[in-house]
Design a protein around this motif. Sequence first.
Motif, short mmCIF file in Angstrom:
data_model
loop_
_atom_site.label_atom_id
_atom_site.label_comp_id
_atom_site.label_asym_id
_atom_site.label_seq_id
_atom_site.Cartn_x
_atom_site.Cartn_y
_atom_site.Cartn_z
N CYS A 24 37.90 -113.74 32.47
CA CYS A 24 37.50 -113.35 33.81
C CYS A 24 36.39 -114.32 34.24
O CYS A 24 35.39 -114.45 33.56
CB CYS A 24 36.98 -111.92 33.73
SG CYS A 24 36.11 -111.27 35.12
N PRO A 25 36.59 -115.04 35.34
CA PRO A 25 35.68 -116.12 35.66
C PRO A 25 34.34 -115.66 36.20
O PRO A 25 33.36 -116.37 36.13
CB PRO A 25 36.44 -116.88 36.74
CG PRO A 25 37.25 -115.82 37.41
CD PRO A 25 37.64 -114.86 36.33
N ASP A 26 34.30 -114.47 36.70
CA ASP A 26 33.23 -114.21 37.63
C ASP A 26 32.68 -112.80 37.58
O ASP A 26 31.52 -112.59 37.21
CB ASP A 26 33.80 -114.48 39.03
CG ASP A 26 32.71 -114.77 40.01
OD1 ASP A 26 31.58 -114.40 39.71
OD2 ASP A 26 32.97 -115.36 41.05
N VAL A 27 33.51 -111.83 37.89
CA VAL A 27 33.02 -110.46 37.97
C VAL A 27 32.51 -109.97 36.61
O VAL A 27 31.46 -109.33 36.53
CB VAL A 27 34.15 -109.53 38.46
CG1 VAL A 27 33.82 -108.09 38.21
CG2 VAL A 27 34.38 -109.75 39.94
N PRO A 41 31.38 -111.75 33.76
CA PRO A 41 30.08 -112.28 33.35
C PRO A 41 28.95 -111.82 34.27
O PRO A 41 27.85 -111.55 33.81
CB PRO A 41 30.25 -113.81 33.41
CG PRO A 41 31.52 -114.07 34.11
CD PRO A 41 32.36 -112.83 33.99
N THR A 42 29.26 -111.69 35.57
CA THR A 42 28.23 -111.25 36.51
C THR A 42 27.79 -109.83 36.18
O THR A 42 26.60 -109.53 36.12
CB THR A 42 28.75 -111.33 37.96
OG1 THR A 42 29.12 -112.69 38.23
CG2 THR A 42 27.70 -110.90 38.96
N SER A 79 25.97 -109.68 32.72
CA SER A 79 24.63 -110.25 32.85
C SER A 79 23.71 -109.27 33.54
O SER A 79 22.54 -109.12 33.20
CB SER A 79 24.63 -111.52 33.69
OG SER A 79 25.60 -112.39 33.24
N ARG A 89 20.31 -107.59 32.30
CA ARG A 89 19.06 -107.75 33.05
C ARG A 89 18.45 -106.38 33.37
O ARG A 89 17.25 -106.16 33.19
CB ARG A 89 19.38 -108.50 34.35
CG ARG A 89 18.17 -108.89 35.17
CD ARG A 89 18.58 -109.78 36.35
NE ARG A 89 19.38 -109.10 37.34
CZ ARG A 89 20.59 -109.47 37.72
NH1 ARG A 89 21.17 -110.53 37.19
NH2 ARG A 89 21.26 -108.80 38.64
N PHE A 97 25.77 -112.54 25.70
CA PHE A 97 24.87 -112.03 26.74
C PHE A 97 23.47 -111.66 26.26
O PHE A 97 22.65 -111.16 27.03
CB PHE A 97 25.55 -110.87 27.48
CG PHE A 97 26.75 -111.33 28.26
CD1 PHE A 97 26.62 -111.75 29.57
CD2 PHE A 97 27.99 -111.43 27.65
CE1 PHE A 97 27.72 -112.22 30.27
CE2 PHE A 97 29.10 -111.90 28.33
CZ PHE A 97 28.96 -112.30 29.66
N ALA A 142 36.29 -103.37 39.31
CA ALA A 142 35.03 -103.97 38.87
C ALA A 142 33.91 -102.95 38.77
O ALA A 142 32.78 -103.29 38.46
CB ALA A 142 34.64 -105.09 39.83
N THR A 143 34.22 -101.69 39.02
CA THR A 143 33.19 -100.64 39.02
C THR A 143 32.68 -100.36 37.60
O THR A 143 33.44 -100.41 36.65
CB THR A 143 33.80 -99.35 39.60
OG1 THR A 143 34.38 -99.66 40.87
CG2 THR A 143 32.76 -98.26 39.77
N TYR A 192 30.18 -103.05 42.15
CA TYR A 192 29.98 -104.47 41.87
C TYR A 192 28.91 -105.08 42.78
O TYR A 192 28.08 -105.87 42.35
CB TYR A 192 31.31 -105.21 42.04
CG TYR A 192 31.18 -106.71 41.95
CD1 TYR A 192 30.82 -107.31 40.74
CD2 TYR A 192 31.39 -107.53 43.05
CE1 TYR A 192 30.70 -108.68 40.64
CE2 TYR A 192 31.27 -108.90 42.96
CZ TYR A 192 30.92 -109.47 41.75
OH TYR A 192 30.79 -110.82 41.66
#
Lengths: 159, 209
Positions: free
Chosen positions: B86-89, B91-92, B95, B99, B135, B176-177, B193
Amino acid sequence: MFRHTFVTAALIAVAAAASAHSYRAGSLTIQHPWSRETAPGQAVGGGFMTIVNRGGADDRLLSGTSPVAAEVQIHTMSMDGGVMRMRQVTDGIAVPAKGTLALKPGGYHIMFMGLKRPLKRGERIPVTLRFQRAGAVTLQVAVQPVTSTGPEEGGHAGH
Amino acid sequence: MPDTSPLPEPSRLARIRAMLWLAVGVALVLAMAAMLIRAQSQDTPSGNHAEWFGGPFTLSAPDGRTVTERTLAGKPYAIFFGFTRCPDVCPTSLSRMARLRSQLGADGMKFEIVFVSVDPGHDSAADVGRYVALFGTPIIGLTGTEAQLAQIKKGFGVYSAKSPLPGGDYTIDHTATIYLMTATGRFAGTIAYDEPDATALQKLRRLVA
Ligand SMILES: [Cu+2]
């Protein structure tokens, strides 16, 4: 006096461009290309950057290649009712005249398909992008921690 | 002049005005109630919904162990679904959870972060383990067979589907929830998200309180 000022300004501009990690091709400037580190076996990675077109004619990002991946594709991502969808863009993306194309998390990106090895944080990986007007340009994509949400470099004040 | 004359003009007007204001007030209260009910149904389902949400599930951990809803019980957790490519959701979101956890300070370790790969065709449990290890905070990486994943997706109301890419590869469209579960396995809400960190942090504080 004026000449001196001009030379100083030019030197500052060059320094800023260097620290900002940017590339030129024709009227295009490609700023802060970056990617996220990947885990062994992950096999894909996204690439992000900002492409500024200072020229008076539209251009188009058509395709890409990289020695670290079997293929570089152009993708778009969208959120639809809480569902993430990613799709390949086959006809390229416009870089409008006097405009900007942002490849960033949550939207357009280049996608390294079939990574031949994991991307390690701190390294730079070569990618050649092909534009309709500006032609081919090879840039070094900075590999950042997986937790990154944007380019990390300190050159932001320079432009 | 007959005695049955209508009320004098000024007081009649005042009464009409009062009734109009009352109507506006009632409409406002109704609108607010509707908004509250809707917000609640999205956020903190009550009663039966919280009971069945999530349901029983069985998945595999990177070390080969079996993880079920009972294994996870005893500590609240934030669970969501994705895949390592998964390119995006993904790792976002991972992360972000890392955080937010660090922002919670000592409370940060009072809940688990659980990531379930819905791509068994590519991700082994060991792959998921290597991925979540990037992570910098403990994250439980899980996956399962198609049937096991179908069960947990149904329990959480998660959508995921393969979408072919040229060259024979595929990507996965997926919800993405992030779902928040209490220590007793009850549904405690969601983090969307695109939700701001501030409200996400509030929800996590409530979860570990
Ligand atoms: Cu992509």
